[in-house]
Scaffold this motif. Structure first.
Motif, PDB file in Angstrom:
ATOM      1  N   GLN A   1      38.869  26.930  36.464  1.00 21.39           N
ATOM      2  CA  GLN A   1      37.757  27.640  35.861  1.00 21.39           C
ATOM      3  C   GLN A   1      37.376  26.978  34.544  1.00 21.39           C
ATOM      4  N   ARG A   2      36.391  27.515  33.883  1.00 18.41           N
ATOM      5  CA  ARG A   2      35.914  26.912  32.648  1.00 18.41           C
ATOM      6  C   ARG A   2      37.023  26.872  31.607  1.00 18.41           C
ATOM      7  N   GLY A   3      37.239  25.685  31.019  1.00 18.05           N
ATOM      8  CA  GLY A   3      38.266  25.523  30.003  1.00 18.05           C
ATOM      9  C   GLY A   3      39.617  25.113  30.539  1.00 18.05           C
ATOM     10  N   GLN A   4      39.811  25.025  31.858  1.00 16.06           N
ATOM     11  CA  GLN A   4      41.076  24.635  32.448  1.00 16.06           C
ATOM     12  C   GLN A   4      41.012  23.181  32.898  1.00 16.06           C
ATOM     13  N   LEU A   5      42.169  22.534  32.921  1.00 11.46           N
ATOM     14  CA  LEU A   5      42.240  21.139  33.310  1.00 11.46           C
ATOM     15  C   LEU A   5      42.078  21.004  34.810  1.00 11.46           C
ATOM     16  N   THR A   6      41.580  19.853  35.231  1.00 11.60           N
ATOM     17  CA  THR A   6      41.384  19.593  36.656  1.00 11.60           C
ATOM     18  C   THR A   6      42.697  19.210  37.305  1.00 11.60           C
ATOM     19  N   LEU A   7      42.805  19.492  38.596  1.00 20.71           N
ATOM     20  CA  LEU A   7      43.982  19.177  39.394  1.00 20.71           C
ATOM     21  C   LEU A   7      43.565  18.325  40.580  1.00 20.71           C
ATOM     22  N   PRO A   8      44.521  17.620  41.192  1.00 19.43           N
ATOM     23  CA  PRO A   8      44.189  16.890  42.422  1.00 19.43           C
ATOM     24  C   PRO A   8      43.679  17.844  43.489  1.00 19.43           C
ATOM     25  N   ALA A   9      42.821  17.328  44.365  1.00 20.58           N
ATOM     26  CA  ALA A   9      42.218  18.168  45.398  1.00 20.58           C
ATOM     27  C   ALA A   9      43.297  18.736  46.302  1.00 20.58           C
ATOM     28  N   THR A  10      43.440  20.045  46.304  1.00 12.67           N
ATOM     29  CA  THR A  10      44.409  20.731  47.145  1.00 12.67           C
ATOM     30  C   THR A  10      43.849  22.087  47.525  1.00 12.67           C
ATOM     31  N   LEU A  11      44.249  22.571  48.706  1.00 12.42           N
ATOM     32  CA  LEU A  11      43.793  23.862  49.196  1.00 12.42           C
ATOM     33  C   LEU A  11      44.861  24.912  48.950  1.00 12.42           C
ATOM     34  N   MET A  12      44.440  26.118  48.662  1.00 14.57           N
ATOM     35  CA  MET A  12      45.355  27.216  48.402  1.00 14.57           C
ATOM     36  C   MET A  12      44.852  28.455  49.116  1.00 14.57           C
ATOM     37  N   ALA A  13      45.801  29.339  49.487  1.00 13.51           N
ATOM     38  CA  ALA A  13      45.465  30.589  50.167  1.00 13.51           C
ATOM     39  C   ALA A  13      44.956  31.598  49.149  1.00 13.51           C
ATOM     40  N   VAL A  14      43.767  32.136  49.396  1.00 14.85           N
ATOM     41  CA  VAL A  14      43.126  33.088  48.494  1.00 14.85           C
ATOM     42  C   VAL A  14      42.629  34.268  49.314  1.00 14.85           C
ATOM     43  N   TYR A  15      42.871  35.482  48.815  1.00 14.00           N
ATOM     44  CA  TYR A  15      42.301  36.678  49.435  1.00 14.00           C
ATOM     45  C   TYR A  15      40.911  36.863  48.837  1.00 14.00           C
ATOM     46  N   ASP A  16      39.903  36.509  49.612  1.00 11.19           N
ATOM     47  CA  ASP A  16      38.532  36.455  49.129  1.00 11.19           C
ATOM     48  C   ASP A  16      37.839  37.795  49.324  1.00 11.19           C
ATOM     49  N   LEU A  17      37.380  38.378  48.220  1.00  8.67           N
ATOM     50  CA  LEU A  17      36.620  39.629  48.243  1.00  8.67           C
ATOM     51  C   LEU A  17      35.147  39.407  47.937  1.00  8.67           C
ATOM     52  N   SER A  18      34.703  38.155  47.946  1.00  9.93           N
ATOM     53  CA  SER A  18      33.319  37.864  47.585  1.00  9.93           C
ATOM     54  C   SER A  18      32.322  38.430  48.581  1.00  9.93           C
ATOM     55  N   CYS A  19      32.762  38.654  49.828  1.00 12.93           N
ATOM     56  CA  CYS A  19      31.839  39.115  50.853  1.00 12.93           C
ATOM     57  C   CYS A  19      31.715  40.635  50.915  1.00 12.93           C
ATOM     58  N   VAL A  20      32.483  41.366  50.105  1.00 14.64           N
ATOM     59  CA  VAL A  20      32.390  42.816  50.097  1.00 14.64           C
ATOM     60  C   VAL A  20      31.414  43.236  49.013  1.00 14.64           C
ATOM     61  N   PRO A  21      30.882  44.468  49.040  1.00 16.39           N
ATOM     62  CA  PRO A  21      29.917  44.900  48.019  1.00 16.39           C
ATOM     63  C   PRO A  21      30.474  44.811  46.602  1.00 16.39           C
ATOM     64  N   TYR A  22      29.559  44.739  45.657  1.00 15.07           N
ATOM     65  CA  TYR A  22      29.941  44.615  44.252  1.00 15.07           C
ATOM     66  C   TYR A  22      30.786  45.807  43.793  1.00 15.07           C
ATOM     67  N   ALA A  23      30.414  47.015  44.221  1.00 18.37           N
ATOM     68  CA  ALA A  23      31.166  48.197  43.818  1.00 18.37           C
ATOM     69  C   ALA A  23      32.607  48.130  44.298  1.00 18.37           C
ATOM     70  N   GLU A  24      32.820  47.560  45.469  1.00 17.10           N
ATOM     71  CA  GLU A  24      34.180  47.438  45.992  1.00 17.10           C
ATOM     72  C   GLU A  24      34.974  46.400  45.201  1.00 17.10           C
ATOM     73  N   GLN A  25      34.328  45.314  44.825  1.00 19.79           N
ATOM     74  CA  GLN A  25      35.013  44.324  43.985  1.00 19.79           C
ATOM     75  C   GLN A  25      35.362  44.918  42.620  1.00 19.79           C
ATOM     76  N   LEU A  26      34.454  45.707  42.072  1.00 21.47           N
ATOM     77  CA  LEU A  26      34.729  46.344  40.785  1.00 21.47           C
ATOM     78  C   LEU A  26      35.871  47.331  40.899  1.00 21.47           C
ATOM     79  N   ARG A  27      35.976  48.012  42.038  1.00 20.90           N
ATOM     80  CA  ARG A  27      37.105  48.944  42.241  1.00 20.90           C
ATOM     81  C   ARG A  27      38.424  48.199  42.253  1.00 20.90           C
ATOM     82  N   TRP A  28      38.458  47.044  42.891  1.00 21.33           N
ATOM     83  CA  TRP A  28      39.673  46.234  42.886  1.00 21.33           C
ATOM     84  C   TRP A  28      39.997  45.736  41.480  1.00 21.33           C
ATOM     85  N   ARG A  29      38.975  45.314  40.747  1.00 25.43           N
ATOM     86  CA  ARG A  29      39.219  44.770  39.402  1.00 25.43           C
ATOM     87  C   ARG A  29      39.753  45.842  38.472  1.00 25.43           C
ATOM     88  N   THR A  30      39.226  47.056  38.550  1.00 21.71           N
ATOM     89  CA  THR A  30      39.737  48.147  37.729  1.00 21.71           C
ATOM     90  C   THR A  30      41.009  48.755  38.303  1.00 21.71           C
TER      91      THR A  30
END
Length: 288
Positions: A212-241
């Protein structure tokens, strides 16, 4: 001669019994922090001493030493003060200040000498930690054991990486073990999990470990991520809080604990990088 029984409204000697009404704990609407201070004390996993959790201005938690220290004997870089329940990294001009627990934790190595006053406090805490270990009252957490358990359970990461609200966060527990942080009417922490089968779910996917912004770059590698980008904004906000669906619908309820999210940094959290997806995973976002 018959014994005399005191009435319910009096003590055994006849003095009146005063009953004080119980007042519920509430958070003022103008408070910069929605967190109740009750229940925010814990124990350090490394040394076993008490710590007090507070929120910073950027909503990140910090563990402070529970006792105030003399400002004149504390370096300026270690001084913190509290204002409206928020911890600020500087002095407020008074003769006393708070200090991060990492500065005094005997298991935490410091890069610069803290000075004779703080070094004396570190030695005292080190002696108490050894006494707790010898008496069996405390067992220090082993980072090696936690890392081995995280790597051996690829089907259920101990601390998964979750992508939501255009950012990546490291959880403090498995997905199905993340609890709601709101306070119930019985003044306890809500036992309900954040993950609800009746709500839209995210999807496990392999994404590049891009910084992310301000972090150093790493070699190209894939990592397992639980992606919530496809759910509604309100649901993402519920997870964040970190709230269950019931308390997400009641914003007036105060928080009894800090949300366990940490901003994910590939360099600092390399032990939690998983290059394989869990065994059971959806191929797309599940919807009700």
């Amino acid at each position: 001669m018959h014994p005399t029984t005191a009435s319910a409204g009096c003590h055994w000697d006849g003095s009146p019994r005063t009953a004080y009404p119980r007042r519920p704990l509430r958070v003022a609407a103008t408070s910069p922090s929605r967190l109740l201070r009750t229940g925010q004390s814990g124990r350090c996993r490394q040394c076993g001493h008490r710590i007090d959790w507070y929120q910073r201005a950027d909503q990140r938690p910090i563990a402070l030493h529970p006792t105030e220290l003399d400002t004149s004997q504390t370096p300026a870089s270690y001084r913190w003060h509290l204002s409206g329940g928020i911890a600020h990294p500087h002095s407020d001009g008074s003769a006393w200040c708070r200090i991060p627990h990492d500065v005094l934790c005997p298991e935490h190595a410091l890069t610069t000498p803290p000075g004779p006053y703080l070094e004396s406090l570190r030695r005292q805490l080190a002696v108490r930690t050894r006494r707790l270990i010898d008496t069996g009252q405390f067992t220090p957490a082993s980072s090696a054991v936690c890392e081995a358990a995280s790597r051996s359970r690829r089907d259920r990461p101990v601390r998964p990486v979750v992508q939501m609200l255009l950012g990546r966060y490291l959880a403090d527990a498995p997905l199905d073990a993340i609890r709601c942080v709101a306070q119930t009417r019985q003044r306890h922490r809500c036992p309900q999990p954040v993950l609800d089968p009746s709500r839209p779910r995210g999807a496990w996917t392999l994404l590049p470990a891009t910084p992310q912004r301000g972090q150093l770059t790493l070699p190209a590698t894939l990592m397992a991520v639980y992606d919530l980008s496809c759910v509604p904004y309100a649901e993402q906000l519920r997870w964040r809080t970190q709230r269950c669906p019931t308390h997400a619908a009641t914003p007036g309820a105060a928080d009894l604990a800090l949300a366990g999210w940490q901003i994910f940094d590939p360099l600092l959290h390399t032990a939690h990088l998983h290059t394989r997806l869990p065994h059971t995973r959806p191929t797309r976002c599940e919807e009700t």
